[in-house]
Design a protein around this motif. Structure first.
Motif, PDB file in Angstrom:
ATOM      1  N   LYS A 333       9.265 -10.939   4.271  1.00 16.42           N
ATOM      2  CA  LYS A 333       9.838 -12.192   3.783  1.00 16.42           C
ATOM      3  C   LYS A 333       8.965 -12.880   2.756  1.00 16.42           C
ATOM      4  O   LYS A 333       9.462 -13.674   1.956  1.00 16.42           O
ATOM      5  N   GLN A 334       7.672 -12.604   2.776  1.00 11.50           N
ATOM      6  CA  GLN A 334       6.745 -13.281   1.870  1.00 11.50           C
ATOM      7  C   GLN A 334       6.484 -12.429   0.637  1.00 11.50           C
ATOM      8  O   GLN A 334       6.243 -11.227   0.731  1.00 11.50           O
ATOM      9  N   GLY A 335       6.515 -13.091  -0.529  1.00 10.07           N
ATOM     10  CA  GLY A 335       6.348 -12.357  -1.773  1.00 10.07           C
ATOM     11  C   GLY A 335       4.983 -11.720  -1.926  1.00 10.07           C
ATOM     12  O   GLY A 335       4.865 -10.635  -2.498  1.00 10.07           O
ATOM     13  N   GLU A 336       3.933 -12.370  -1.436  1.00 11.57           N
ATOM     14  CA  GLU A 336       2.602 -11.808  -1.616  1.00 11.57           C
ATOM     15  C   GLU A 336       2.431 -10.496  -0.861  1.00 11.57           C
ATOM     16  O   GLU A 336       1.705  -9.604  -1.319  1.00 11.57           O
ATOM     17  N   VAL A 337       3.119 -10.338   0.272  1.00 12.80           N
ATOM     18  CA  VAL A 337       3.039  -9.082   1.021  1.00 12.80           C
ATOM     19  C   VAL A 337       3.817  -7.993   0.286  1.00 12.80           C
ATOM     20  O   VAL A 337       3.344  -6.851   0.162  1.00 12.80           O
ATOM     21  N   ARG A 338       5.000  -8.322  -0.201  1.00 16.06           N
ATOM     22  CA  ARG A 338       5.755  -7.345  -0.981  1.00 16.06           C
ATOM     23  C   ARG A 338       4.980  -6.926  -2.222  1.00 16.06           C
ATOM     24  O   ARG A 338       5.024  -5.766  -2.634  1.00 16.06           O
ATOM     25  N   LEU A 339       4.270  -7.871  -2.816  1.00 15.73           N
ATOM     26  CA  LEU A 339       3.475  -7.566  -4.001  1.00 15.73           C
ATOM     27  C   LEU A 339       2.366  -6.569  -3.680  1.00 15.73           C
ATOM     28  O   LEU A 339       2.098  -5.641  -4.466  1.00 15.73           O
ATOM     29  N   LYS A 340       1.717  -6.727  -2.534  1.00 14.51           N
ATOM     30  CA  LYS A 340       0.661  -5.787  -2.136  1.00 14.51           C
ATOM     31  C   LYS A 340       1.228  -4.382  -1.912  1.00 14.51           C
ATOM     32  O   LYS A 340       0.570  -3.384  -2.228  1.00 14.51           O
ATOM     33  N   CYS A 341       2.434  -4.309  -1.377  1.00  8.42           N
ATOM     34  CA  CYS A 341       3.066  -2.996  -1.190  1.00  8.42           C
ATOM     35  C   CYS A 341       3.239  -2.292  -2.526  1.00  8.42           C
ATOM     36  O   CYS A 341       2.942  -1.096  -2.666  1.00  8.42           O
ATOM     37  N   LEU A 342       3.726  -3.021  -3.506  1.00  3.86           N
ATOM     38  CA  LEU A 342       3.994  -2.401  -4.806  1.00  3.86           C
ATOM     39  C   LEU A 342       2.709  -2.008  -5.516  1.00  3.86           C
ATOM     40  O   LEU A 342       2.630  -0.925  -6.112  1.00  3.86           O
ATOM     41  N   THR A 343       1.690  -2.846  -5.467  1.00  2.00           N
ATOM     42  CA  THR A 343       0.420  -2.489  -6.105  1.00  2.00           C
ATOM     43  C   THR A 343      -0.229  -1.302  -5.411  1.00  2.00           C
ATOM     44  O   THR A 343      -0.859  -0.468  -6.078  1.00  2.00           O
ATOM     45  N   ALA A 344      -0.084  -1.218  -4.094  1.00  2.00           N
ATOM     46  CA  ALA A 344      -0.617  -0.054  -3.376  1.00  2.00           C
ATOM     47  C   ALA A 344       0.095   1.227  -3.798  1.00  2.00           C
ATOM     48  O   ALA A 344      -0.538   2.277  -3.996  1.00  2.00           O
ATOM     49  N   LEU A 345       1.402   1.165  -3.960  1.00  2.00           N
ATOM     50  CA  LEU A 345       2.166   2.345  -4.375  1.00  2.00           C
ATOM     51  C   LEU A 345       1.879   2.708  -5.829  1.00  2.00           C
ATOM     52  O   LEU A 345       1.903   3.905  -6.186  1.00  2.00           O
ATOM     53  N   GLN A 346       1.609   1.719  -6.668  1.00  2.00           N
ATOM     54  CA  GLN A 346       1.283   2.026  -8.060  1.00  2.00           C
ATOM     55  C   GLN A 346       0.039   2.892  -8.164  1.00  2.00           C
ATOM     56  O   GLN A 346      -0.029   3.806  -8.989  1.00  2.00           O
ATOM     57  N   GLY A 347      -0.961   2.610  -7.317  1.00  2.00           N
ATOM     58  CA  GLY A 347      -2.159   3.430  -7.326  1.00  2.00           C
ATOM     59  C   GLY A 347      -1.889   4.877  -6.934  1.00  2.00           C
ATOM     60  O   GLY A 347      -2.603   5.786  -7.377  1.00  2.00           O
ATOM     61  N   LEU A 348      -0.852   5.082  -6.117  1.00  2.00           N
ATOM     62  CA  LEU A 348      -0.523   6.453  -5.700  1.00  2.00           C
ATOM     63  C   LEU A 348       0.306   7.165  -6.757  1.00  2.00           C
ATOM     64  O   LEU A 348       0.036   8.328  -7.084  1.00  2.00           O
ATOM     65  N   TYR A 349       1.320   6.499  -7.294  1.00  2.00           N
ATOM     66  CA  TYR A 349       2.183   7.145  -8.286  1.00  2.00           C
ATOM     67  C   TYR A 349       1.475   7.349  -9.622  1.00  2.00           C
ATOM     68  O   TYR A 349       1.928   8.149 -10.444  1.00  2.00           O
ATOM     69  N   HIS A 350       0.393   6.619  -9.847  1.00  2.00           N
ATOM     70  CA  HIS A 350      -0.344   6.791 -11.099  1.00  2.00           C
ATOM     71  C   HIS A 350      -0.993   8.171 -11.170  1.00  2.00           C
ATOM     72  O   HIS A 350      -1.189   8.710 -12.272  1.00  2.00           O
ATOM     73  N   ASN A 351      -1.324   8.741 -10.033  1.00  2.00           N
ATOM     74  CA  ASN A 351      -1.929  10.081  -9.980  1.00  2.00           C
ATOM     75  C   ASN A 351      -0.817  11.107  -9.807  1.00  2.00           C
ATOM     76  O   ASN A 351      -0.188  11.203  -8.755  1.00  2.00           O
ATOM     77  N   ARG A 352      -0.571  11.876 -10.841  1.00  2.00           N
ATOM     78  CA  ARG A 352       0.532  12.824 -10.804  1.00  2.00           C
ATOM     79  C   ARG A 352       0.296  13.945  -9.804  1.00  2.00           C
ATOM     80  O   ARG A 352       1.250  14.591  -9.366  1.00  2.00           O
ATOM     81  N   GLU A 353      -0.939  14.196  -9.451  1.00  2.00           N
ATOM     82  CA  GLU A 353      -1.215  15.253  -8.470  1.00  2.00           C
ATOM     83  C   GLU A 353      -0.684  14.906  -7.093  1.00  2.00           C
ATOM     84  O   GLU A 353      -0.514  15.792  -6.249  1.00  2.00           O
ATOM     85  N   LEU A 354      -0.433  13.626  -6.842  1.00  2.00           N
ATOM     86  CA  LEU A 354       0.032  13.204  -5.524  1.00  2.00           C
ATOM     87  C   LEU A 354       1.553  13.101  -5.445  1.00  2.00           C
ATOM     88  O   LEU A 354       2.087  12.732  -4.400  1.00  2.00           O
ATOM     89  N   ASN A 355       2.240  13.388  -6.547  1.00  2.00           N
ATOM     90  CA  ASN A 355       3.683  13.173  -6.566  1.00  2.00           C
ATOM     91  C   ASN A 355       4.414  14.039  -5.553  1.00  2.00           C
ATOM     92  O   ASN A 355       5.441  13.623  -5.005  1.00  2.00           O
ATOM     93  N   ALA A 356       3.915  15.250  -5.319  1.00  2.00           N
ATOM     94  CA  ALA A 356       4.607  16.149  -4.388  1.00  2.00           C
ATOM     95  C   ALA A 356       4.624  15.571  -2.981  1.00  2.00           C
ATOM     96  O   ALA A 356       5.592  15.759  -2.230  1.00  2.00           O
ATOM     97  N   ARG A 357       3.577  14.866  -2.598  1.00  2.00           N
ATOM     98  CA  ARG A 357       3.513  14.292  -1.252  1.00  2.00           C
ATOM     99  C   ARG A 357       4.362  13.029  -1.120  1.00  2.00           C
ATOM    100  O   ARG A 357       4.560  12.541  -0.004  1.00  2.00           O
ATOM    101  N   LEU A 358       4.806  12.484  -2.243  1.00  2.00           N
ATOM    102  CA  LEU A 358       5.564  11.236  -2.219  1.00  2.00           C
ATOM    103  C   LEU A 358       7.072  11.464  -2.343  1.00  2.00           C
ATOM    104  O   LEU A 358       7.828  10.498  -2.454  1.00  2.00           O
TER     105      LEU A 358
END
Length: 1274
Positions: A333-358
């Motif tokens: 419900k809180q925007g700051e928590v949703r924001l942390k989720c997206l920034t955490a996922l950005q760090g993962l999707y930025h590395n193309r080697e990890l795409n297969a696991r996602l």
């Protein structure tokens, strides 16, 4: 623990501390002779110290609180050092490691107190508590010693002293684990103790404990992840070395090396198992519970750190068992928590080697990420779009066309960061596939440029989006794309013929391309976003200024000489295209005409503009030409003389032609044909367009225009367009003259002349308000409103006192006509609007345009109300339309009410009640006096009153006088007209009191009594006894005034039931009757004679008297009768004042000389009996309330005794620590592996189970729950 002294401001922790060891790397066992693996679990923690540890000799000499003393200076506690944040954290940790190796119990006690103090708790864990008490008992003791006066703690305290505390706190934990990673963390004592403590604290209901320990545990987990990653790398290296050694020939193989490598690998494996046990304990003990904590900051910490774990140690953490927590929390419900989720996922999707696991996560939660692009929090929406851009980079197949289209339209968003992020997504999707250029080949330019197809794609996208008026928004969203600055390619696409096999641009595409080119030129030259997206002016950097200058120079060199004149020649007859092309010179560097010796190009340009003026009669084209002349006629440029001469020649020709045509046209009169009218109109259009941007005072246009307008009034057959443009031209004449006079260098004759012209023109516009043509009336109304506003009393402000003779106030007749115009032309149904012609009534675009025009008319009149040009009471006719036309004009009317309230609260309130009275009278005239109060008309008025009441806000002190005056006017209106049924019947407007009751809640307590007294002056004794339906409005209104106005029952109940009440510690004193209080009560009636003078005064605005000081509720009667000596707001003539009613208490004081006991008549006896009955009912109600409070208090005490809490125990405010899991998507679990790391580390016994959580003693629901108490409350 001994408290450390205050830290001097110049203190800095010594960098080169005299310690023998910088970390725990030099020891394989403790210096006390204890092996690192000698103690397991609880036994190691609670074991007794050796005899040599109890003394303070040896290395322990000079130690306080586990810290050394060097050079006579006592080192500070860990908390104070971290709080200062100016020391090298490694030296602080090394000092603590040395202390731990000497006496681990004392060092651990320091570390435990460090976490307790970082939570803001003033309690201290003693050595005895550490040795003999479990963690749960220690935490409970610390909870009892928590400071409940303040809800702040170090992580939330604001101020420069605590600004860097969180950073230092996290750094300390990270450095501590890094320095202890080789031996101490494997001794199964320090880490077990710390993890057990943090787990227990994270389960506390005290927010400070929970927040601080969760942050510490998550940072501890991150540090352990780094240690585990290093161990994994070392194990891989050791394994490779072992394989390499074993693959050697037998003769060259070193068996002792193989044994060492095997032993090292075994040790590393054991260490890794230990680390995994620790991580598993933290994850299952802290994270699994706290990621759905009720506090958003705690949830955000958990999600932020799990993103770090998955990025650092993807082999262990990047799987669906951990990703699911991030996916679930995206619904937070809180925007700051949703924001942390997206920034955490950005760090993962930025590395193309990890795409297969996602892949599985992406397929499961892709829809949620796409929907978050429309999040109400703009920061979240921006990060969601950026995440989708990363997903688009990793694979092009995941996002469907529908997903992409939902992002495309965001390039038109009014929020610039969202639009720019969507522009990046659009560029990646549509423009990333560009033709590669061959090496060594000449660079292709113009139509053959690689950007040609991309520019066409931009045009196609712009046309397909069907938002053709928002090209500036699209260009601003794609501001980072260099292709939009390839103006040479754009012009080539417009001028050059298409290549063989290439499709030519259609007329619609050419128009769109010219509009996009204009927007790109404007963006590059002005360097600020379009209207609606800017956040205010910002200072440009030196790089941005250089880029702006270079772009402007390139635009000028490219367009003004070679490419722009052919464009004007090609599209000279196309009004829409030439309008945009004519705006380009406004962004040129016009000095190039002089510095580049391009005078002949300037003359060619002026000839082209003159030809366009002569060819076109379209208003937009003519205004663009006027603006271009205005840009070229800048006195700062050396080309000013050339352009001014050309402009003067053009205007001379136009004015001479207009004068000649007008004279012939007026002479012909009714015999004038359409061709003559067209010639006059076209010339007048050109003059009006130029008069908008240029001062044509040298040509006497006022006389000719007034002559034309007079002829139109007399004959009544003047074409409407001629009248409209003549009114507009005359308006410009007056404004330019006023601009000259405002500069101060004016003659008296000019002032007198302008005053005469202005008043004559206003009278002319007033006469045109009655014209049969709607468009003419709208033009006259708009010009009148502008002139009245400009020449109002406010024009003399700002040092323009010399303009006072020009001030013009509208007469009552003019105000009445303006209001009538609004009522007849604005507040009409859509189907009644006759402005739309040619059978386009059903065209939605025409309806929207008509509504926009009506909104402008209403806004023009409302500005007259706001600036006090017309009387505020005229706004009553506007305000009463608030509900009926809420969708069309609700925002305008509401803003007008707000502004008028800021000007004069009382007059605004009188206007509001007047609007309700007008609606009530209209309803009476339509339905008659016997109307049904449940009818839609009456309910609509009542709802409007409720809406008006809400606009007064919550601050009753600010609106006190206004609300009082509103009730005064309402009461007088209700009793103004006599009863149509004769004597004894209800007044004609009595039902209005039902509407007035909507404002009773806005009255202050003491004012309710005053208004009630004022109401009773209009009532007769028979009215008070009536109970028929026709008298219900009076009854309901009296009840609304008496609610909370006569008794203090509610205050008694709230005083006993408030959360912070002192029922346990304070006792109510019994009432003490003193002579002073008796004297005061006896004196109150005596003051009535003096207050009578106040009631005799006739007041215009209510002035509330200060509220009387109230004594304690315990010293007052249950319900006091109305005190006639209370001085109210409203005054009546002396003859209307009723005689005072005998007060019950006054009968016991016969010695009062002013009041003699006389036999009561029948009416007085009935009144006295009714008062006694009301007092008895109030007394019974108060007794029930007191019994309820006593029962509640007794139950509280019973619960506390049952749980071991006495009355004197003080606890911090606790709260529900778990967030509800309702509303989560049930199908998210499908297809995801829920198994986490299976590490068999037994849970610590010190951690309290969730079932042991004590109830919230400050939550009324938990206290009054019948299932817990086993008793019925009522």
């Amino acid at each position: 623990m001994i408290a450390a002294p205050e830290i001097p401001p110049e203190f800095a922790y010594p960098q080169d501390t005299d310690t023998r060891f910088s970390s725990d790397t030099d020891f394989s066992e403790d210096p006390d002779g204890r092996s690192g693996n000698s103690a397991k679990g609880k036994g190691g923690k609670k074991g007794k110290k050796a005899g040599g540890e109890k003394g303070k000799g040896g290395k322990g000499a000079g130690r306080i609180n586990g810290h050394h003393q060097e050079n006579g200076m006592e080192n500070m506690m860990l908390f104070e050092v971290v709080k200062v944040g100016r020391s090298a954290m490694q030296s602080v940790v090394d000092e603590w490691i040395e202390s731990y190796k000497h006496d681990r119990d004392v060092a651990l006690l320091d570390l435990i107190n460090f976490f307790i103090q970082c939570s803001g708790c003033k309690g201290v864990v003693t050595g005895e508590m550490f040795r003999n008490m479990q963690n749960s008992e220690i935490i409970r003791r610390m909870t009892e010693e928590f400071d409940e006066d303040s809800g702040d703690y170090p992580l939330t305290i604001a101020g420069p002293q605590w600004k860097k505390f969180k950073t230092s706190f996290c750094e300390f934990i990270s450095v501590l684990v890094r320095q202890c990673q080789y031996s101490i963390i494997y001794d199964e004592y320090m880490m077990d103790t710390v993890i057990s403590l943090l787990t227990g604290l994270s389960d506390s209901q005290v927010r400070a404990f929970r927040h601080t320990s969760t942050l510490a545990a998550m940072k501890l987990m991150t540090a352990l992840v780094n240690v585990a990653l290093n161990l994994s790398i070392n194990m891989d290296n050791t394994q490779r070395q072992y394989e390499a050694e074993r693959n050697k020939m037998v003769a060259k193989r070193a068996n002792d090396r193989l044994e060492l490598l095997l032993q090292k690998r075994k040790e590393l494996q054991e260490n890794q198992d230990e680390i995994e046990n620790m991580m598993n304990a933290i994850f299952k003990g802290v994270f699994v519970h706290r990621y759905r904590d009720s506090i958003a900051e705690i949830r955000a910490i958990c999600i932020e750190e799990i993103g770090v774990w998955m990025k650092l140690y993807s082999d262990a953490f990047l799987n669906d068992s951990y990703l699911k927590y991030v996916g679930w929390t995206m619904h937070d419900k809180q925007g700051e928590v949703r924001l942390k989720c997206l920034t955490a996922l950005q760090g993962l999707y930025h590395n193309r080697e990890l795409n297969a696991r996602l892949e599985l996560f992406t397929s499961r939660f892709k829809d949620r990420i796409v929907s978050m692009t429309l999040d109400k929090e703009y920061d979240v929406a921006v990060q969601a779009i950026k995440l989708l851009t990363l997903v688009l980079n990793s694979t092009d197949e995941v996002l469907t066309p529908e997903d992409c289209e939902s992002v495309y339209h965001l390039v038109y968003s009014a929020h610039r960061p969202v639009a720019v992020a969507a522009g990046e997504f659009l560029y990646k999707k549509l423009f990333s596939q560009r033709e590669p250029e061959e090496e060594g080949a000449p660079k292709r330019r113009g139509r053959q440029s690689p950007n040609a197809n991309l520019i066409k794609t931009t045009v196609f996208f712009f046309l397909e989006s069907e938002l053709h008026e928002h090209a500036a928004y699209l260009v601003d969203s794609l501001c980072g794309a260099e292709l939009l600055k390839d103006w040479e390619c754009m012009i080539s696409l417009l001028l050059e013929r298409p290549m063989p096999g290439e499709e030519a641009l259609t007329d619609r595409q050419e128009t769109a391309l010219i509009e996009i080119m204009l927007c790109t030129v404007r963006q590059a030259a002005e360097c600020h976003p379009p209207v609606g997206r800017g956040t205010g002016k910002r200072v440009m950097t030196a790089k941005e200024k250089k880029t702006q200058l270079d772009d402007r120079t390139r635009i000028t060199e490219l367009c003004c000489c070679w490419l722009w004149p052919p464009l004007l020649a090609k599209y000279a007859v196309d009004a829409e295209k030439v309008t945009n092309l004519l705006q380009l010179p406004q962004y040129f560097d016009l000095e190039i005409y002089t510095t580049g010796r391009l005078e002949k190009h300037l003359e060619a340009l002026l000839r082209q503009i003159k030809e366009i003026v002569e060819k076109h009669t379209d208003t937009e084209v003519l205004e663009s030409c006027s603006k271009t002349y205005h840009a070229l006629c800048n006195e700062e440029f050396t080309i000013f003389n050339r352009v001014d001469i050309a402009r003067s020649q053009l205007l001379d020709e136009l004015v001479d032609k207009f004068s000649r045509l007008l004279e012939d046209f007026l002479q012909e009169g009714e015999d004038a044909d359409e061709d003559d009218a067209y010639q006059v109109l076209s010339t007048l259009k050109r003059i009006t367009a130029f008069h908008n941007a240029h001062d044509l005072s040298g040509w006497d246009l006022f006389t000719s225009n007034i002559k034309l307008l007079n002829t139109g009034i007399e004959n009544g057959d003047m074409p409407e367009q001629i009248v409209i443009h003549s009114l507009q031209c005359t308006h410009y004449v007056i404004l330019w003259q006023l601009a000259k006079l405002s500069e101060g260098s004016s003659r008296k004759d000019d002032m007198v002349n302008l005053r005469k012209q202005m008043r004559a023109f206003c009278m002319m516009c007033q006469r045109y308000l009655t014209n049969v043509n709607t468009a003419v009336k709208e033009q006259a109304f708009t010009i009148l409103c502008d002139l009245l506003l400009i020449f109002s009393h406010q024009m003399v402000s700002g040092g323009r006192e010399h303009l006072e003779p020009l001030v013009y106030s509208p007469e009552d007749s003019l105000q009445s006509e303006l209001l009538s115009f609004i009522l007849n032309h604005v507040f009409i149904d859509q189907d009644d609007d006759t402005n739309s012609t040619d059978g386009q009534q059903d065209d939605e675009a025409v309806k929207i345009e008509a509504l926009h025009k009506r909104r402008n008319l209403l806004a023009a009149y409302c500005k007259l109300i706001i600036y006090c040009v017309v009387e505020m009471r005229t706004g009553a006719d506007i305000f009463k339309q608030y509900m009926r036309y809420y969708n069309d004009y609700g925002d305008i009317i509401k803003e007008t009410m707000s502004k008028t309230r800021q000007i004069d609260k009382i007059q605004c309130a009188k206007t509001l009640i007047l609007s309700l009275q007008q609606l009530f009278n209209e309803m009476l005239s339509e339905l008659g006096h016997g109307f049904d109060r449940s009818s839609s008309a009456f309910c609509g008025i009542k709802e409007l009153a409720r809406r008006f009441s809400l606009t007064f806000g919550l601050d009753q002190v600010k609106t006190r006088d206004a609300i009082a005056m509103l009730h005064k006017d309402g009461i007088e209106f209700a009793f103004k007209e006599p009863s149509p049924q004769g004597e004894g019947g209800p007044p004609l407007n009595l039902a209005f009191l039902d509407i007035l009751s909507e404002f009773s809640s806005k009255l202050m307590r003491q004012d309710k009594r005053t208004v009630h007294m004022y109401l009773e002056r209009f009532m007769t004794f028979q009215m008070a006894l009536q109970r028929e339906d026709c008298w219900l409005p009076l009854i309901s209104y009296r009840n609304s005034l008496q609610a909370g106005g006569d008794d203090d029952t509610m205050s008694v109940m709230s005083g006993y039931s408030s959360r912070g009440s002192s029922v346990r510690s304070k006792k109510v004193k019994p009432p003490v009757a003193t002579a002073g209080t008796s004297a005061v009560k006896r004196k109150l009636p005596e003051e009535e004679s003096s207050s009578g003078d106040v009631w005799q005064q006739s007041i215009q605005t209510p002035v509330m008297m200060p509220s009387p000081h109230l004594t304690s509720t315990a010293m007052r009667d249950p319900k006091r009768g109305r005190d006639d000596s209370f001085m109210g707001v409203y005054a009546l003539p002396h003859e209307q004042q009723p005689p005072p009613h005998p007060h019950p208490h006054q009968q016991h004081h016969p010695q009062t000389p002013q009041h003699h006991q006389t036999p009561m008549d029948y009416n007085s006896q009935v009144t006295w009996m009714l008062a006694q009955r009301q007092q008895e009912e109030a007394r019974q109600q108060q007794e029930r309330a007191m019994n309820y409070v006593k029962l509640r208090t007794n139950l509280q005490h019973a619960i506390r005794r049952g749980t071991g809490l006495m009355e004197e125990d003080e606890e911090p405010i606790v709260e529900d620590v778990m967030m509800s899991s309702e509303g989560r998507m049930d199908d998210l679990n499908e297809g995801i592996d829920f198994d986490t790391m299976d590490i068999d580390l037994p849970p610590s016994k010190n951690r309290r189970e969730r079932s042991e959580l004590k109830p919230d003693y400050f939550d009324p629901a938990s206290i009054m729950d019948e299932s817990v108490l086993g008793v019925s409350m009522f």
